[in-house]
Design a protein around this motif. Structure first.
Motif, PDB file in Angstrom:
ATOM      1  N   SER A 161       0.832  -1.205   0.000  1.00  0.00           N
ATOM      2  CA  SER A 161       0.000   0.000   0.000  1.00  0.00           C
ATOM      3  C   SER A 161       0.868   1.257   0.000  1.00  0.00           C
ATOM      4  CB  SER A 161      -0.912  -0.007   1.229  1.00  0.00           C
ATOM      5  OG  SER A 161      -1.638   1.200   1.334  1.00  0.00           O
ATOM      6  N   GLY A 203      -2.214  -7.432  -3.195  1.00  0.00           N
ATOM      7  CA  GLY A 203      -3.310  -6.614  -3.682  1.00  0.00           C
ATOM      8  C   GLY A 203      -3.285  -6.523  -5.194  1.00  0.00           C
ATOM      9  N   ALA A 209      -4.398   2.933  -9.218  1.00  0.00           N
ATOM     10  CA  ALA A 209      -5.284   2.554  -8.117  1.00  0.00           C
ATOM     11  C   ALA A 209      -4.882   1.197  -7.570  1.00  0.00           C
ATOM     12  CB  ALA A 209      -6.732   2.528  -8.584  1.00  0.00           C
ATOM     13  N   ARG A 211      -5.836  -1.906  -4.615  1.00  0.00           N
ATOM     14  CA  ARG A 211      -6.760  -2.484  -3.648  1.00  0.00           C
ATOM     15  C   ARG A 211      -6.032  -3.619  -2.926  1.00  0.00           C
ATOM     16  NH1 ARG A 211     -10.963  -0.496  -1.307  1.00  0.00           N
ATOM     17  NH2 ARG A 211     -11.752   0.192  -3.329  1.00  0.00           N
ATOM     18  N   ARG A 212      -5.782  -3.423  -1.661  1.00  0.00           N
ATOM     19  CA  ARG A 212      -5.040  -4.428  -0.905  1.00  0.00           C
ATOM     20  C   ARG A 212      -5.954  -5.545  -0.436  1.00  0.00           C
ATOM     21  NH1 ARG A 212      -2.486  -1.704   4.343  1.00  0.00           N
ATOM     22  NH2 ARG A 212      -2.344  -3.885   5.011  1.00  0.00           N
ATOM     23  N   ARG A 213      -5.352  -6.676  -0.071  1.00  0.00           N
ATOM     24  CA  ARG A 213      -6.118  -7.843   0.363  1.00  0.00           C
ATOM     25  C   ARG A 213      -6.079  -8.016   1.874  1.00  0.00           C
ATOM     26  NH1 ARG A 213      -3.844 -10.206  -4.572  1.00  0.00           N
ATOM     27  NH2 ARG A 213      -5.554 -10.409  -6.078  1.00  0.00           N
ATOM     28  N   CYS A 215      -6.003  -5.663   5.884  1.00  0.00           N
ATOM     29  CA  CYS A 215      -6.389  -4.408   6.536  1.00  0.00           C
ATOM     30  C   CYS A 215      -5.285  -3.975   7.485  1.00  0.00           C
ATOM     31  CB  CYS A 215      -7.701  -4.605   7.302  1.00  0.00           C
ATOM     32  SG  CYS A 215      -8.214  -3.159   8.268  1.00  0.00           S
ATOM     33  N   ASP A 229      -7.641   2.241   0.064  1.00  0.00           N
ATOM     34  CA  ASP A 229      -7.307   1.001  -0.640  1.00  0.00           C
ATOM     35  C   ASP A 229      -7.616  -0.237   0.190  1.00  0.00           C
ATOM     36  OD1 ASP A 229      -5.344   1.101   1.287  1.00  0.00           O
ATOM     37  OD2 ASP A 229      -3.654   1.000  -0.104  1.00  0.00           O
ATOM     38  N   CYS A 230      -8.400  -0.074   1.250  1.00  0.00           N
ATOM     39  CA  CYS A 230      -8.671  -1.178   2.174  1.00  0.00           C
ATOM     40  C   CYS A 230      -9.456  -2.290   1.488  1.00  0.00           C
ATOM     41  CB  CYS A 230      -9.446  -0.661   3.385  1.00  0.00           C
ATOM     42  SG  CYS A 230      -9.663  -1.906   4.695  1.00  0.00           S
ATOM     43  N   CYS A 231      -9.273  -3.509   1.986  1.00  0.00           N
ATOM     44  CA  CYS A 231     -10.049  -4.641   1.473  1.00  0.00           C
ATOM     45  C   CYS A 231     -11.503  -4.570   1.914  1.00  0.00           C
ATOM     46  CB  CYS A 231      -9.421  -5.951   1.945  1.00  0.00           C
ATOM     47  SG  CYS A 231      -9.337  -6.133   3.742  1.00  0.00           S
ATOM     48  N   PRO A 233     -15.039  -2.439   2.401  1.00  0.00           N
ATOM     49  CA  PRO A 233     -15.728  -1.230   1.933  1.00  0.00           C
ATOM     50  C   PRO A 233     -16.182  -0.337   3.084  1.00  0.00           C
ATOM     51  CG  PRO A 233     -17.190  -3.127   1.790  1.00  0.00           C
ATOM     52  CD  PRO A 233     -15.844  -3.656   2.184  1.00  0.00           C
TER      53      PRO A 233
END
Length: 245
Positions: A161, A203, A209, A211-213, A215, A229-231, A233
């Motif tokens: 991230s 991610g 952009a 999106r990581r897998r 937190c 970019d958190c897994c 929402p």
């Protein structure tokens, strides 16, 4: 473009990219190598433990591992920003040897770093990985896990991230200043680095952009919410143990 002794060309990119060099003085500041090697929980003798306590107090973190994760990502962001910024702009990388890189653990964010000497290295992805991942983030993660329940997936996600964030900031600056060449180099380097075995699977990168897998646990800070970019929402309601992998 050769590295200049003060790395002055990095300054327009913002505070995360600035690195103080021979023109400043580190005084009695410890090196990052000392911070990684000292696993003592004694706040007076361990700059890493001191930093985590400082972050915990500032954020009112509910438990030390949340502050440890935030501190880890903050330092990772500084290291990636300097390395990626130099590689994209100069085509060269300063040797960020942890034994020559001093750190003010009591400084404000972004972390205050001072490099004793500027020794140029190639600005390619394998060299950046060797300098940042192997030289810093591996020993930093090991030191943090001595005292904190931080899963490898969380730390890997933090590192990825922070890398993606540095590339995104460079891309934004470059586009505003009509430096599409710099933007392209930053994106290409970040994409290559995210395929490294220490980051792969962390991610998905789409353009700039990410999106990581995992937190980073920031949602557990009072009023923190989830990162862009958190897994997740939205902040999860499940046990925090389930978010750390």
């Amino acid at each position: 473009m050769d590295l200049d002794p003060d790395l002055a060309a990095l300054r327009p990119f913002g505070g995360f990219f600035v690195l103080r060099t021979a023109g400043a003085t580190a005084g009695s500041l410890p090196t990052l190598a000392q911070a990684y090697a000292d696993a003592s929980p004694d706040l007076d003798g361990n700059p890493l433990a001191f930093r985590i306590r400082k972050v915990a107090n500032a954020l009112r973190a509910p438990e030390p591992r949340v502050a440890a994760s935030v501190a880890h990502q903050g330092l990772a962001a500084r290291l990636w920003s300097v390395a990626l910024g130099c590689a994209a702009l100069y085509g060269r990388l300063p040797d960020l040897d942890a034994r020559a890189l001093h750190w003010d653990a009591d400084g404000s964010a972004p972390d205050d770093l001072w490099l004793a000497h500027v020794r140029p290295l190639p600005g390619d992805a394998p060299t950046i990985a060797d300098v940042v991942l192997h030289g810093h983030l591996e020993p930093l993660s090991a030191a943090l896990r001595v005292h904190h329940r931080l899963a490898p997936g969380l730390l890997r996600g933090n590192a990825a991230s922070a890398l993606a964030g540095a590339a995104r900031e460079l891309d934004r600056w470059a586009r505003r200043h009509d430096r599409t060449d710099l933007a392209a180099r930053a994106r290409d380097l970040a994409a290559q680095l995210l395929t490294h075995p220490l980051l792969t699977g962390s991610g998905t990168l789409t353009g700039t952009a990410f999106r990581r897998r995992s937190c980073c646990l920031y949602y557990r800070v009072p009023g923190g919410g989830v990162c862009g970019d958190c897994c997740f929402p939205r902040p999860p309601r499940s046990s925090p143990r389930a978010t750390s992998g």
